[in-house]
Motif scaffolding. Sequence first.
Motif, short mmCIF file in Angstrom:
data_model
loop_
_atom_site.label_atom_id
_atom_site.label_comp_id
_atom_site.label_asym_id
_atom_site.label_seq_id
_atom_site.Cartn_x
_atom_site.Cartn_y
_atom_site.Cartn_z
N PHE A 117 -7.75 5.25 -0.52
CA PHE A 117 -7.17 6.35 0.25
C PHE A 117 -6.43 7.35 -0.63
CE2 PHE A 117 -7.64 3.21 3.73
CZ PHE A 117 -8.33 4.02 4.63
N MET A 118 -5.76 6.88 -1.68
CA MET A 118 -5.06 7.81 -2.55
C MET A 118 -6.03 8.60 -3.43
SD MET A 118 -2.19 7.54 -1.33
CE MET A 118 -1.51 8.87 -2.31
N THR A 119 -7.17 8.01 -3.75
CA THR A 119 -8.22 8.77 -4.46
C THR A 119 -8.71 9.92 -3.60
OG1 THR A 119 -8.92 6.79 -5.70
CG2 THR A 119 -10.49 8.62 -5.56
N GLN A 120 -8.89 9.66 -2.31
CA GLN A 120 -9.30 10.72 -1.39
C GLN A 120 -8.23 11.80 -1.30
OE1 GLN A 120 -12.43 10.77 0.01
NE2 GLN A 120 -12.66 8.98 -1.31
N TRP A 121 -6.95 11.42 -1.27
CA TRP A 121 -5.86 12.40 -1.19
C TRP A 121 -5.83 13.28 -2.44
CZ3 TRP A 121 -1.11 12.89 -3.95
CH2 TRP A 121 -0.22 13.81 -3.40
N LEU A 122 -6.04 12.70 -3.59
CA LEU A 122 -5.99 13.46 -4.85
C LEU A 122 -7.14 14.45 -4.98
CD1 LEU A 122 -4.91 10.69 -7.41
CD2 LEU A 122 -3.59 12.70 -6.73
N HIS A 123 -8.19 14.28 -4.20
CA HIS A 123 -9.33 15.20 -4.28
C HIS A 123 -8.95 16.62 -3.88
CE1 HIS A 123 -13.13 12.52 -4.60
NE2 HIS A 123 -12.17 12.11 -5.40
N ALA A 128 0.84 -1.21 0.00
CA ALA A 128 0.00 0.00 0.00
C ALA A 128 0.87 1.26 0.00
CB ALA A 128 -0.93 -0.01 1.21
N LEU A 129 1.95 1.23 0.77
CA LEU A 129 2.85 2.39 0.81
C LEU A 129 3.60 2.56 -0.51
CD1 LEU A 129 4.29 2.08 4.44
CD2 LEU A 129 2.67 3.77 3.58
N ILE A 130 3.96 1.46 -1.18
CA ILE A 130 4.60 1.56 -2.49
C ILE A 130 3.64 2.22 -3.49
CG2 ILE A 130 5.49 0.25 -4.46
CD1 ILE A 130 6.51 -1.85 -2.46
N ILE A 131 2.39 1.77 -3.50
CA ILE A 131 1.38 2.35 -4.39
C ILE A 131 1.20 3.84 -4.08
CG2 ILE A 131 -1.08 2.33 -5.01
CD1 ILE A 131 -1.01 -0.73 -4.44
N GLY A 132 1.09 4.16 -2.78
CA GLY A 132 0.93 5.56 -2.38
C GLY A 132 2.10 6.41 -2.83
N THR A 133 3.32 5.90 -2.68
CA THR A 133 4.51 6.66 -3.08
C THR A 133 4.51 6.94 -4.57
OG1 THR A 133 5.78 5.65 -1.28
CG2 THR A 133 7.03 6.66 -3.06
N ILE A 134 4.17 5.94 -5.38
CA ILE A 134 4.13 6.14 -6.84
C ILE A 134 3.11 7.20 -7.21
CG2 ILE A 134 3.58 5.03 -9.04
CD1 ILE A 134 4.61 2.38 -7.84
N ILE A 135 1.93 7.15 -6.58
CA ILE A 135 0.88 8.12 -6.91
C ILE A 135 1.27 9.53 -6.48
CG2 ILE A 135 -1.51 8.81 -6.37
CD1 ILE A 135 -2.17 5.80 -6.24
N VAL A 136 1.88 9.66 -5.30
CA VAL A 136 2.32 10.98 -4.83
C VAL A 136 3.33 11.58 -5.81
CG1 VAL A 136 3.67 12.18 -3.06
CG2 VAL A 136 1.85 10.61 -2.39
N TYR A 137 4.31 10.80 -6.23
CA TYR A 137 5.33 11.32 -7.14
C TYR A 137 4.78 11.55 -8.55
CZ TYR A 137 9.25 11.57 -4.02
OH TYR A 137 10.10 11.98 -3.02
N ARG A 138 3.84 10.75 -8.98
CA ARG A 138 3.19 11.02 -10.28
C ARG A 138 2.43 12.34 -10.24
NH1 ARG A 138 1.70 8.21 -14.57
NH2 ARG A 138 -0.51 8.68 -14.34
N GLN A 139 1.77 12.62 -9.12
CA GLN A 139 1.05 13.89 -8.99
C GLN A 139 2.01 15.07 -9.01
OE1 GLN A 139 -2.04 14.58 -9.27
NE2 GLN A 139 -2.01 16.72 -8.65
N MET A 140 3.16 14.94 -8.33
CA MET A 140 4.15 16.01 -8.33
C MET A 140 4.69 16.24 -9.75
SD MET A 140 4.23 17.07 -5.23
CE MET A 140 2.50 16.62 -5.18
N ASN A 141 5.00 15.16 -10.45
CA ASN A 141 5.50 15.29 -11.82
C ASN A 141 4.43 15.83 -12.76
OD1 ASN A 141 8.07 14.32 -11.21
ND2 ASN A 141 7.46 12.18 -11.53
N PHE A 142 3.20 15.44 -12.50
CA PHE A 142 2.08 15.93 -13.31
C PHE A 142 1.96 17.45 -13.19
CE2 PHE A 142 -2.42 17.23 -13.41
CZ PHE A 142 -2.77 16.82 -14.68
N MET A 143 2.09 17.96 -12.00
CA MET A 143 1.98 19.41 -11.80
C MET A 143 3.16 20.16 -12.42
SD MET A 143 0.22 19.96 -8.06
CE MET A 143 1.51 19.21 -7.11
N ARG A 144 4.34 19.55 -12.36
CA ARG A 144 5.52 20.21 -12.93
C ARG A 144 5.52 20.18 -14.45
NH1 ARG A 144 8.37 17.02 -9.17
NH2 ARG A 144 8.87 18.08 -7.24
#
Length: 791
Positions: A738-744, A435-451
């Motif tokens: 949980f990551m869907t909720q974070w991305l909201h 779950a933490l691996i999945i969360g880490t990938i999504i967090v970094y994808r969101q950061m790269n997406f914004m940049r």
Amino acid sequence: MYRNYFKTAFRNLWKHKAFSFINIMGLTVGMTACFLIFLYVRFELTYDAFNTKADRIYRVVTDIKTPSEVLKASGPAWAVPPNMKDEFPEVEAFVRISNQDMLVRKGDIKFQEENAAFADSAFFQVFDIRLLQGDPKKVLNDQMSVVLSETAAKKYFGKNNPVGQTLLFTNDGIPATVKGVMEDMPENSQVRADILVSMSTLTGRFNPGLDGQWGNYGSSAYILLKPHTNAKALEAKLPAFIKKRNGKEEQQSQMYATLLLEPLREVYLYSTRGGSGNINNVYIFSIIAIFILLIACINFINLTTARSTERAKEVGIRKVAGAGKPQLIRQFIGESVIICLISFLLTLGLAALLLPLFNQLAGKQVSEGIFSNRQYIGLLFLAAVAIGLLAGIYPALVLSSFKPIIVLKGRFATGVRGLLLRKGLVVAQFSISIALIIGTIIVYRQMNFMRSRDLGFNKDQTVILSTDGDQGKDAFKEALKSIPSVKAVSLSSSAPGTGNPAAYSEIENKKGDLQVANLDLYFVDFDYIPLYNIKLAAGRAFSRDFLTDTTQAMIMNETAVKLFGYSSPEEAVGRRFKQWGREGKIIGVIKDFHFRSLQQDIKPLTMRIEPGGCNLASVKIAAGNVPATLAAIESKWKSTMPNRPYSYQFLDDLFDRQYRAEERFGKLFLNFAVLAIFISCLGLLGLAAYSTMQRTKEIGVRKVMGASVPSIVNLLSKEFLKLVVISFFIAAPAAWYFMTQWLHDFAYRTPITWWIFAVAGIAALVIALTTISFQAIKAALTNPVKSLRSE
């Protein structure tokens, strides 16, 4: 008796060094991570807690309803707080705070102070910021009165006493008297400034009449209520107060204000109007801390119960010698507590070593040192003892329940229940890790997406300099054109990512009526749109060929066009507008661009030519010798604006600053995810080692019968890999939710695609296989003769 317990415990630890190391290391890493997260969470939850009257302090905010929308302002109109004090006896005091950049000089020392603010005279009555020098009731009473922090006092006056000394403010060098020195404001305070200037300086000298303005929103405001005042009851009286004081003006402007009171302690984490914290991040890190500690405890339980067969004979002999079950339980729980106390001591050292790095990752001084709050050390000690007791209970019950006759005859074997428990605990560990691996990938994808997202403008190789209205700004712009590596220069009120004012506006809508709205406003010059390569959707850009463009022209973005009911940008061109004393027509529509963070939707934006309001210089430079170009820009700055300190920022850095909180969150998330995986691997390594040791003779027989090394590795690995696969199917849906909720929290966000889960699952299998293979390959390569002799 207890001395014997200690001897036995330490002998057992020393005899099985590898298992002891894994247990102690896992607990140490887990407790260290948990302790550091505790410091972070505690820091976030105690924002503004140093104020002894925090339960009576409220921030005043406003909902502004227009015919077009409802705007959520982080403060009231300038006139609201002083009039509330006059109207309501429940209000003991009020403070307005307006943070502003200020040019401050003392002799040859000059700074463009970014951490400065105007504040009302009751500042030290409302907030518990200690004055080291000066009278808290008087220091901010008079115009041009200044209070310095300890840091600012040393910067300008060194070791000399600053009280009574003079500093020069603004381009005109207006003298101000230092009336007091305050301690540096706490790190976890929303109100932060190194220089406080009396509010009467702003409302009486720089902007007279500001105290009477009901439609101007430019400051934060806090009120201190008298003891036992019901804030909700006071809030219920505010609509009538606004109607009484400003009802006619509201009807005329069609802008209706609703005042709300936010408790001071809730603003940072819970407010949607400028609270810079995020309670969801606090929850996430708290959960991660619990998970990491849980994984460490699972390791302990797993390894201890797995080794139960080795200690079975010891238990049998002790029981035959007269030891009762309670004594054995005390012994084994005592061993568990000893391991945790060793981990506690190691945790103190490791936490002290890592704290500076952790502060850097968090982007704030979470703690000056682990011993700065000794009660936290006490809590960590109690936590270590509690972990020892709780984690040791099950192994102690298992070990103390062995029947001496069976174990001494050598017929003892681990039960199915114990095996299922160990497997279940491994599944729990790796479910958390995946779950933490999945969360880490999504967090970094969101950061790269914004940049990497197309922002709708060109921010590359753009230098931003604030002239702060210096009279030499136009000469500076002209001087820059003589530098060959300067491609373009523009003066404006704002650049993307720097913030901008909102303006009361009346725009002709599709029905032909003037519709009221509060619109974001950029003052620009003729070079702004070409410099940023902002695309036109309809009409034309500002042009020097049209004299009326300086007084009667407006450009708006596509979002503003939709706000006023137009179905296409072309329909808005030529429509009427009124805004801040100007009237004219819309000459063009620009395509939407992200002038704010990607966490927010694109807002309606207007642009006008207004030379007097353009204090920010944007300089587009060539990509060649950047240091030489910057040196040339500095030379022009000093020759045209000699009284102002030279300071610049690259726009891409300035724009990316909006995402620093998310970047820090991502880095912390990654580091703690790695720790969780590391601890899980330690436990898996220990279990694999034990499983291999238990099957030493079987492996020897298989090798004698012709089994290959790969087949033996497969035999020893497949059972654990099955558990990892089960973990994946448990972790994937939970992580998705949980990551869907974070991305909201983001207006623009990356999609959660299937390959993220595939990568996480494969990564977990590779990590587990790598961990297990170390022991499996070692066992498979062992001489079978040696294996068969081992039992």
